[in-house]
Design a protein around this motif. Structure first.
Motif, PDB file in Angstrom:
ATOM      1  N   UNK A  61       0.887  -1.207   0.087  1.00  0.00           N
ATOM      2  CA  UNK A  61      -0.227  -0.108  -0.016  1.00  0.00           C
ATOM      3  C   UNK A  61       0.759   1.352  -0.006  1.00  0.00           C
ATOM      4  N   UNK A  62       1.943   1.160   0.679  1.00  0.00           N
ATOM      5  CA  UNK A  62       2.703   2.476   0.882  1.00  0.00           C
ATOM      6  C   UNK A  62       3.337   2.565  -0.588  1.00  0.00           C
ATOM      7  N   UNK A  63       3.924   1.594  -1.376  1.00  0.00           N
ATOM      8  CA  UNK A  63       4.452   1.891  -2.558  1.00  0.00           C
ATOM      9  C   UNK A  63       3.623   2.176  -3.435  1.00  0.00           C
ATOM     10  N   UNK A  64       2.377   1.714  -3.410  1.00  0.00           N
ATOM     11  CA  UNK A  64       1.309   2.169  -4.345  1.00  0.00           C
ATOM     12  C   UNK A  64       0.967   3.825  -4.165  1.00  0.00           C
ATOM     13  N   UNK A  65       0.929   4.221  -2.807  1.00  0.00           N
ATOM     14  CA  UNK A  65       0.592   5.451  -2.684  1.00  0.00           C
ATOM     15  C   UNK A  65       1.558   6.472  -3.037  1.00  0.00           C
ATOM     16  N   UNK A  66       3.018   6.015  -2.715  1.00  0.00           N
ATOM     17  CA  UNK A  66       3.967   6.930  -3.051  1.00  0.00           C
ATOM     18  C   UNK A  66       4.289   6.942  -4.541  1.00  0.00           C
ATOM     19  N   UNK A  67       3.905   5.837  -5.296  1.00  0.00           N
ATOM     20  CA  UNK A  67       4.139   5.964  -6.848  1.00  0.00           C
ATOM     21  C   UNK A  67       3.187   6.809  -7.640  1.00  0.00           C
ATOM     22  N   UNK A  68       1.963   6.707  -7.084  1.00  0.00           N
ATOM     23  CA  UNK A  68       0.815   7.599  -7.477  1.00  0.00           C
ATOM     24  C   UNK A  68       1.027   9.117  -7.009  1.00  0.00           C
ATOM     25  N   UNK A  69       1.607   9.235  -5.800  1.00  0.00           N
ATOM     26  CA  UNK A  69       1.919  10.819  -5.741  1.00  0.00           C
ATOM     27  C   UNK A  69       3.130  11.055  -6.685  1.00  0.00           C
ATOM     28  N   UNK A  70       4.267  10.159  -6.786  1.00  0.00           N
ATOM     29  CA  UNK A  70       5.290  10.550  -7.815  1.00  0.00           C
ATOM     30  C   UNK A  70       4.888  10.807  -9.165  1.00  0.00           C
ATOM     31  N   UNK A  71       3.731   9.986  -9.564  1.00  0.00           N
ATOM     32  CA  UNK A  71       3.265  10.311 -10.674  1.00  0.00           C
ATOM     33  C   UNK A  71       2.652  11.771 -10.854  1.00  0.00           C
ATOM     34  N   UNK A  72       1.903  11.827  -9.895  1.00  0.00           N
ATOM     35  CA  UNK A  72       1.383  13.263 -10.176  1.00  0.00           C
ATOM     36  C   UNK A  72       2.232  14.466 -10.118  1.00  0.00           C
ATOM     37  N   UNK A  73       3.266  14.215  -9.504  1.00  0.00           N
ATOM     38  CA  UNK A  73       4.504  15.152  -9.301  1.00  0.00           C
ATOM     39  C   UNK A  73       4.962  15.287 -10.963  1.00  0.00           C
ATOM     40  N   UNK A  74       5.319  13.920 -11.443  1.00  0.00           N
ATOM     41  CA  UNK A  74       5.727  13.761 -12.654  1.00  0.00           C
ATOM     42  C   UNK A  74       4.807  14.686 -13.825  1.00  0.00           C
ATOM     43  N   UNK A  75       3.623  14.493 -13.572  1.00  0.00           N
ATOM     44  CA  UNK A  75       2.474  15.049 -14.644  1.00  0.00           C
ATOM     45  C   UNK A  75       2.572  16.666 -14.466  1.00  0.00           C
ATOM     46  N   UNK A  76       2.746  17.018 -13.301  1.00  0.00           N
ATOM     47  CA  UNK A  76       2.927  18.342 -12.796  1.00  0.00           C
ATOM     48  C   UNK A  76       4.081  18.981 -13.542  1.00  0.00           C
ATOM     49  N   UNK A  77       5.029  18.415 -13.187  1.00  0.00           N
ATOM     50  CA  UNK A  77       6.170  19.069 -13.780  1.00  0.00           C
ATOM     51  C   UNK A  77       6.254  19.121 -15.343  1.00  0.00           C
ATOM     52  N   UNK A  78       5.595  18.030 -16.144  1.00  0.00           N
ATOM     53  CA  UNK A  78       5.391  18.079 -17.391  1.00  0.00           C
ATOM     54  C   UNK A  78       4.744  19.085 -17.731  1.00  0.00           C
ATOM     55  N   UNK A  79       3.501  19.322 -17.192  1.00  0.00           N
ATOM     56  CA  UNK A  79       2.901  20.706 -17.498  1.00  0.00           C
ATOM     57  C   UNK A  79       3.506  21.889 -17.454  1.00  0.00           C
ATOM     58  N   UNK A  80       4.279  22.146 -16.449  1.00  0.00           N
ATOM     59  CA  UNK A  80       5.138  23.217 -15.962  1.00  0.00           C
ATOM     60  C   UNK A  80       6.021  23.513 -17.373  1.00  0.00           C
TER      61      UNK A  80
END
Length: 533
Positions: free
Chosen positions: A174-193
């Motif tokens: 569960x921790x890995x899933x939540x961490x990678x979802x959070x990292x994925x969101x950060x990756x998307x936001x960085x791409x948008x920037x």
């Protein structure tokens, strides 16, 4: 006292379940620590002064027992597997095919739902036939960004979370899933920037175009991220349910309200994300782990080191799939003039029809890897170490059988596509227009390309099974370069639709390179098997 004795018996059974017959006291101690048991809890819960004393007690207890009763979960499964006679192999292969091929197709139900929705309503969860060229470009480009950026995170999530889940370390999963979802969101936001900054300095598209693209990319990317864990926990039906519900709500909003099409899409995808996340929390909460917060968190550097190749592979697969489309969109200067690229309808239709081959081959991938994993273990238990070449050859023969099924399935799907294009009940009847010759040409080249790409992906999955990602990553990097180079040259010298030839050549090269890796892999399969375990 009674509770203490029960606790000791329970923890002893858990140790057996985890490690079987321990080789030393230190192994027992490490196992207890992995359960999150702390020194300060031992006296109250188990009646021992220290964790070391409890470890010694459990070790002495286990060593006094019959060794045949000390089997961990993996050993129990292998014992059952060893009972399968060689004569039952053919029946088992048939059973696996019947079980996993339809399963692979069924899990593409969300895609087929979108196809059906487009045919019936001219509308799906992220498409609408009423969009003009600029609108279509914005939406489809957003979907492409969402797939590409989230692809690597999804690949890592699947591997790392699966590792913890199958070892029953649910809280770590569960921790890995939540961490990678959070990292994925950060990756998307960085791409948008980055995308917004580039557009700001070079004024490539209107701000509204970039905004719409980013919203679709974020929602599609997030949907993929929250859906990925259901593959790990084997509850993939939730994805179909979430998409079905989301599509129904979006359709109701489109048919019975005056909301913008964009908004109906965004509401629908958000519903799918919310439903997926709700079920994900439910399934994880059903699992009760034995891990405390102090000993629970996976090491970040270890996770990155073990999975960075899978991350880049997952990203580059999507890059490969969309290179030819972006080249085709940007080749017709008369169409694009003030923009870098614009959606090319005839090209997209051809590739959308061709990708049906890719979808239908998903069942073969599901069956092939399930079959390989099953017989890999069975055959190593029924083959003497002196006959390792027989072991390797028998599984390579199985691989050739899987390729035969892959090609046969592709031929059947090709026949269906031919009928779809040529028969009165096909494309023209459903969309009210004749299929353009360019679309047919693109479909032919694209269909062969998707077959070769799927073959290469199957080769990669074999290598991934025993943690051998170097070859597939190197192959997809070379394939992407060739795809771009050939597609760029031909689309500029001849015509835009010939960018599909780049995809075809790149896919062929990817298949050949991974095939070479796979042949070497099977020649040393015994080594790779024992190295992995």
């Amino acid at each position: 006292m009674k509770n203490i004795q029960e606790n000791i018996e329970k923890i002893t059974e858990l140790v057996i379940h985890k490690i079987g017959n321990p080789v030393s006291v230190m192994v027992v101690l490490a196992t207890l620590e992995s359960f999150g048991i702390r020194d300060k809890d031992v006296l109250e819960d188990y009646g021992f002064v220290s964790l070391s004393d409890l470890s010694k007690h459990i070790f002495n207890d286990l060593k006094s027992r019959d060794i045949t009763t000390l089997k961990n979960e993996s050993e129990l499964k292998k014992s059952k597997a060893a009972l399968v006679p060689v004569s039952s192999y053919l029946w088992m292969k048939t059973k696996l095919l019947i079980q996993f091929y339809p399963l692979g197709i069924f899990h593409l139900l969300p895609i087929f739902l979108q196809i059906a929705s487009i045919i019936v309503f001219g509308y799906s969860l992220w498409a609408f036939i009423g969009f003009n060229i600029v609108q279509s470009t914005s939406v489809v480009f957003g979907v492409i960004i969402g797939l590409v950026v989230s692809g690597g995170y999804v690949q890592v999530l699947g591997r790392q979370a699966s590792f913890y889940w199958h070892h029953q370390e649910y809280k770590k999963a569960k921790m890995v899933v939540n961490k990678l979802i959070k990292s994925g969101i950060h990756g998307l936001l960085l791409t948008f920037l980055i995308l917004t900054a580039i557009n700001f300095f070079f004024n490539l598209y209107p701000f509204s175009f970039i905004l719409i693209t980013c919203v679709y990319a974020f929602l599609i990317g997030l949907l993929l991220l929250v859906s990925a864990p259901f593959h790990t926990i084997r509850q993939r039906w939730v994805i179909s349910l979430a998409v079905l519900l989301a599509t129904a709500i979006a359709l109701v909003l489109k048919l019975y309200t005056s909301l913008y099409i964009y908004v109906t899409h965004w509401v629908g995808i958000t519903v799918a994300i919310f439903v997926s996340k709700l079920f994900l929390e439910y399934f994880f909460n059903r699992k009760k782990g034995f891990y405390s917060a102090e000993n629970l968190r996976p090491k970040k550097l270890m996770v990155i080191y073990k999975n960075y190749r899978y991350f880049f592979y997952g990203t580059l697969i999507y890059v490969f799939i969309f290179i030819d489309r972006l080249l085709a969109w940007s080749a017709d200067i008369d169409l694009t003039h003030q923009f870098i690229f614009l959606y090319e309808k005839n090209y997209e239709i051809g590739m959308d029809i061709a990708i049906l081959i890719f979808f239908m081959l998903a069942g073969v991938l599901e069956y092939a890897i399930a079959s390989f994993s099953k017989f890999l273990d069975l055959k190593q238990r029924n083959t003497l170490v002196t006959n390792r070449k027989v072991f390797n050859k028998s599984l390579f023969k199985m691989y050739l059988g899987h390729i035969s099924v892959l090609i046969l399935t592709a031929l059947v799907t090709t026949t269906f596509i031919y009928l779809l294009i040529t028969q009165p009940w096909g494309y023209e009847a459903n969309f009210g227009e004749t299929l353009d010759f360019i679309s047919i040409k693109v479909c032919v080249f694209g269909g062969v390309g998707y077959l070769l790409l799927t073959w290469g992906m199957l080769n990669s999955l074999y290598l991934f099974t025993l943690d051998n990602p170097k070859g597939p990553l190197r192959s997809i990097i070379i394939a992407c370069i060739v795809n771009f180079a050939v597609g760029f040259i031909l689309s500029r010298i001849i015509s835009y639709e010939y960018s599909v030839v780049g995809m075809l050549v790149g896919a062929g090269l990817f298949m050949i390179l991974t095939l070479r890796e796979t042949i070497v892999f099977f020649k040393k399969l015994d080594y790779h098997y024992y190295a992995a375990y």
